[in-house]
Write a protein that holds these residues in place. Structure first.
Motif, PDB file in Angstrom:
ATOM      1  N   ALA A   1       0.691  -1.101  -0.346  1.00 55.68           N
ATOM      2  CA  ALA A   1      -0.188   0.089   0.391  1.00 55.68           C
ATOM      3  C   ALA A   1       0.811   1.485   0.129  1.00 55.68           C
ATOM      4  N   VAL A   2       0.781   2.324  -0.438  1.00 55.49           N
ATOM      5  CA  VAL A   2       1.345   3.348  -1.014  1.00 55.49           C
ATOM      6  C   VAL A   2       0.422   4.391  -0.494  1.00 55.49           C
ATOM      7  N   MET A   3      -0.782   4.973   0.110  1.00 56.14           N
ATOM      8  CA  MET A   3      -1.596   5.458  -0.068  1.00 56.14           C
ATOM      9  C   MET A   3      -3.498   4.554   0.245  1.00 56.14           C
ATOM     10  N   MET A   4      -3.382   5.304   0.752  1.00 59.42           N
ATOM     11  CA  MET A   4      -5.301   4.959   1.441  1.00 59.42           C
ATOM     12  C   MET A   4      -6.551   6.145   1.276  1.00 59.42           C
ATOM     13  N   VAL A   5      -7.332   6.353   0.836  1.00 57.62           N
ATOM     14  CA  VAL A   5      -8.026   7.624   0.801  1.00 57.62           C
ATOM     15  C   VAL A   5      -9.204   7.054   0.079  1.00 57.62           C
ATOM     16  N   ASP A   6     -10.158   8.248   0.636  1.00 57.28           N
ATOM     17  CA  ASP A   6     -11.952   7.390   0.760  1.00 57.28           C
ATOM     18  C   ASP A   6     -12.252   8.518   0.047  1.00 57.28           C
ATOM     19  N   VAL A   7     -13.133   8.349  -1.371  1.00 56.67           N
ATOM     20  CA  VAL A   7     -13.282   8.798  -1.840  1.00 56.67           C
ATOM     21  C   VAL A   7     -14.724   9.291  -2.363  1.00 56.67           C
ATOM     22  N   PRO A   8     -15.476  10.086  -2.507  1.00 57.43           N
ATOM     23  CA  PRO A   8     -16.392  10.403  -2.542  1.00 57.43           C
ATOM     24  C   PRO A   8     -17.340  10.002  -3.833  1.00 57.43           C
ATOM     25  N   THR A   9     -18.128   8.589  -3.831  1.00 58.24           N
ATOM     26  CA  THR A   9     -18.609   8.163  -5.247  1.00 58.24           C
ATOM     27  C   THR A   9     -20.366   8.815  -5.357  1.00 58.24           C
ATOM     28  N   ASP A  10     -20.670   8.281  -6.547  1.00 59.86           N
ATOM     29  CA  ASP A  10     -22.018   8.349  -6.201  1.00 59.86           C
ATOM     30  C   ASP A  10     -22.946   7.364  -6.506  1.00 59.86           C
ATOM     31  N   ILE A  11     -24.242   7.563  -6.046  1.00 60.76           N
ATOM     32  CA  ILE A  11     -24.942   5.842  -5.096  1.00 60.76           C
ATOM     33  C   ILE A  11     -24.985   5.421  -6.928  1.00 60.76           C
ATOM     34  N   ALA A  12     -24.993   6.402  -7.999  1.00 67.04           N
ATOM     35  CA  ALA A  12     -25.992   5.741  -9.132  1.00 67.04           C
ATOM     36  C   ALA A  12     -24.982   4.464  -9.707  1.00 67.04           C
ATOM     37  N   ILE A  13     -24.138   4.784  -9.273  1.00 65.98           N
ATOM     38  CA  ILE A  13     -23.217   4.031 -10.223  1.00 65.98           C
ATOM     39  C   ILE A  13     -21.791   3.425  -8.798  1.00 65.98           C
ATOM     40  N   GLU A  14     -22.246   3.700  -8.293  1.00 66.69           N
ATOM     41  CA  GLU A  14     -21.423   2.946  -6.909  1.00 66.69           C
ATOM     42  C   GLU A  14     -22.445   2.283  -5.988  1.00 66.69           C
ATOM     43  N   ASP A  15     -22.388   1.075  -5.082  1.00 63.98           N
ATOM     44  CA  ASP A  15     -22.967   1.148  -4.242  1.00 63.98           C
ATOM     45  C   ASP A  15     -22.689   1.156  -2.691  1.00 63.98           C
ATOM     46  N   LYS A  16     -21.797   2.519  -2.737  1.00 68.93           N
ATOM     47  CA  LYS A  16     -21.600   2.778  -1.146  1.00 68.93           C
ATOM     48  C   LYS A  16     -21.773   5.246  -1.484  1.00 68.93           C
ATOM     49  N   VAL A  17     -21.742   5.410  -1.224  1.00 65.55           N
ATOM     50  CA  VAL A  17     -21.327   6.947  -0.936  1.00 65.55           C
ATOM     51  C   VAL A  17     -19.916   8.435  -0.414  1.00 65.55           C
ATOM     52  N   ILE A  18     -19.171   6.861  -0.620  1.00 65.07           N
ATOM     53  CA  ILE A  18     -17.856   6.899  -0.125  1.00 65.07           C
ATOM     54  C   ILE A  18     -16.970   5.471  -0.135  1.00 65.07           C
ATOM     55  N   ARG A  19     -15.617   5.265  -1.220  1.00 68.53           N
ATOM     56  CA  ARG A  19     -15.181   4.034  -1.705  1.00 68.53           C
ATOM     57  C   ARG A  19     -13.812   4.559  -0.685  1.00 68.53           C
ATOM     58  N   ARG A  20     -13.277   3.616   0.030  1.00 67.27           N
ATOM     59  CA  ARG A  20     -12.475   3.392   0.251  1.00 67.27           C
ATOM     60  C   ARG A  20     -11.144   3.132   0.049  1.00 67.27           C
ATOM     61  N   THR A  21     -10.675   3.847  -1.134  1.00 67.37           N
ATOM     62  CA  THR A  21      -9.243   3.208  -2.209  1.00 67.37           C
ATOM     63  C   THR A  21      -7.763   3.251  -1.711  1.00 67.37           C
ATOM     64  N   THR A  22      -7.616   1.902  -2.361  1.00 62.77           N
ATOM     65  CA  THR A  22      -5.783   1.849  -2.455  1.00 62.77           C
ATOM     66  C   THR A  22      -5.685   1.749  -3.446  1.00 62.77           C
ATOM     67  N   VAL A  23      -4.135   2.744  -3.024  1.00 63.28           N
ATOM     68  CA  VAL A  23      -3.308   2.064  -4.165  1.00 63.28           C
ATOM     69  C   VAL A  23      -2.131   1.990  -4.130  1.00 63.28           C
ATOM     70  N   TRP A  24      -2.282   0.430  -4.553  1.00 58.36           N
ATOM     71  CA  TRP A  24      -1.539   0.090  -4.985  1.00 58.36           C
ATOM     72  C   TRP A  24       0.052   0.185  -5.122  1.00 58.36           C
ATOM     73  N   ARG A  25       1.012   0.243  -5.348  1.00 60.76           N
ATOM     74  CA  ARG A  25       2.572  -0.651  -5.662  1.00 60.76           C
ATOM     75  C   ARG A  25       2.917  -1.223  -5.902  1.00 60.76           C
ATOM     76  N   VAL A  26       2.271  -2.331  -7.092  1.00 58.34           N
ATOM     77  CA  VAL A  26       2.648  -3.411  -7.474  1.00 58.34           C
ATOM     78  C   VAL A  26       4.211  -4.293  -7.537  1.00 58.34           C
ATOM     79  N   LEU A  27       5.013  -5.643  -6.235  1.00 58.48           N
ATOM     80  CA  LEU A  27       5.995  -5.448  -6.198  1.00 58.48           C
ATOM     81  C   LEU A  27       6.416  -6.938  -7.711  1.00 58.48           C
ATOM     82  N   PRO A  28       7.768  -6.558  -7.838  1.00 60.92           N
ATOM     83  CA  PRO A  28       8.170  -7.057  -8.355  1.00 60.92           C
ATOM     84  C   PRO A  28       8.522  -9.013  -7.497  1.00 60.92           C
ATOM     85  N   ARG A  29       8.271  -9.665  -8.677  1.00 66.52           N
ATOM     86  CA  ARG A  29       8.389 -11.190  -7.672  1.00 66.52           C
ATOM     87  C   ARG A  29       9.828 -11.836  -7.180  1.00 66.52           C
ATOM     88  N   ALA A  30      10.884 -10.848  -7.295  1.00 62.94           N
ATOM     89  CA  ALA A  30      12.006 -11.252  -6.945  1.00 62.94           C
ATOM     90  C   ALA A  30      12.450 -11.035  -5.940  1.00 62.94           C
TER      91      ALA A  30
END
Length: 229
Positions: free
Chosen positions: A200-229
């Motif tokens: 995890a690089v950052m976690m943030v609560d993103v305001p959303t619209d109930i017409a396109i999401e199931d919640k008015v706030i989505r807890r969202t994480t920005v991940w750094r994808v790690l190399p396998r080695a």
């Protein structure tokens, strides 16, 4: 819907359609950006999926600012060092929100890739509205190693909503990370989001619209994808 749909994917027709069916707006998380978005007063918002299918237009995912892309954009605006002077690929760019943030943060070049021509038209319009340049690729770039344009940073948001797609994307992103590419993935806890091989690089609560999401706030994480080695 306007008769100009029949002319798609001509670039001007696509842009005219977007301008006619959206409004320029901002999101609470990204007040720095102005975007062409569907709202409750625009034709796209009111159009049903059946009506869109009748006109040959795929679902307009590009007309909404999804939580994953917004989170990546917020990170880049707050941490321009992640992309400054580097070549960036905005994968499955949609309306180009994250790519625009990368350009505003000093990326050397930004390329948006999407298989939907309408998304690329929206990306170009949104880029011009924010006085930046984003090159576009109408191609499925999954599996391309190195990534198009020799990108040193690959960014993506909301690409883990279907299992087959998520498996393809996450495998490819790990391949890119193995070669030294910085991979940043925004995911609002979708069903098939990453569970390992990420940090995890950052976690943030993103305001959303109930017409396109199931919640008015989505807890969202920005991940750094790690190399396998």
């Amino acid at each position: 819907m306007p008769s100009l749909i029949a002319q798609l994917p001509l670039i001007q027709a696509a842009e005219d359609f977007i301008i006619a069916t959206t409004v320029q707006d901002r999101t609470p998380l990204l007040p720095e950006l102005v975007l062409y978005l569907a709202t409750d007063v625009t034709p796209l918002w009111l159009a049903t999926e059946t009506r869109l299918a009748e006109t040959g237009l795929p679902p307009p995912f590009w007309a909404f600012s999804w939580a994953g892309g917004q989170a990546v954009a917020r990170l880049l605006l707050d941490r321009p060092d992640l992309v400054r002077g580097r070549r960036v690929l905005d994968f499955a760019c949609g309306g180009g929100v994250a790519g625009i943030a990368a350009a505003l943060s000093g990326a050397a070049t930004v390329t948006g890739a999407d298989i939907d021509p309408m998304a690329l038209a929206a990306t170009s319009l949104n880029a011009r509205a924010n006085d930046v340049v984003i090159h576009t690729i109408a191609d499925d770039v999954i599996g391309h190693v190195p990534p198009p344009g020799g990108a040193e940073v690959v960014i993506a948001g909301d690409v883990c909503y279907e299992k087959p797609m998520a498996e393809r994307v996450l495998g490819w992103l790990r391949d890119l990370a193995d070669t030294g590419v910085l991979v940043l993935l925004g995911d609002p806890a979708r069903s098939y989001g990453p569970v390992d091989g990420v940090e995890a690089v950052m976690m943030v609560d993103v305001p959303t619209d109930i017409a396109i999401e199931d919640k008015v706030i989505r807890r969202t994480t920005v991940w750094r994808v790690l190399p396998r080695a």
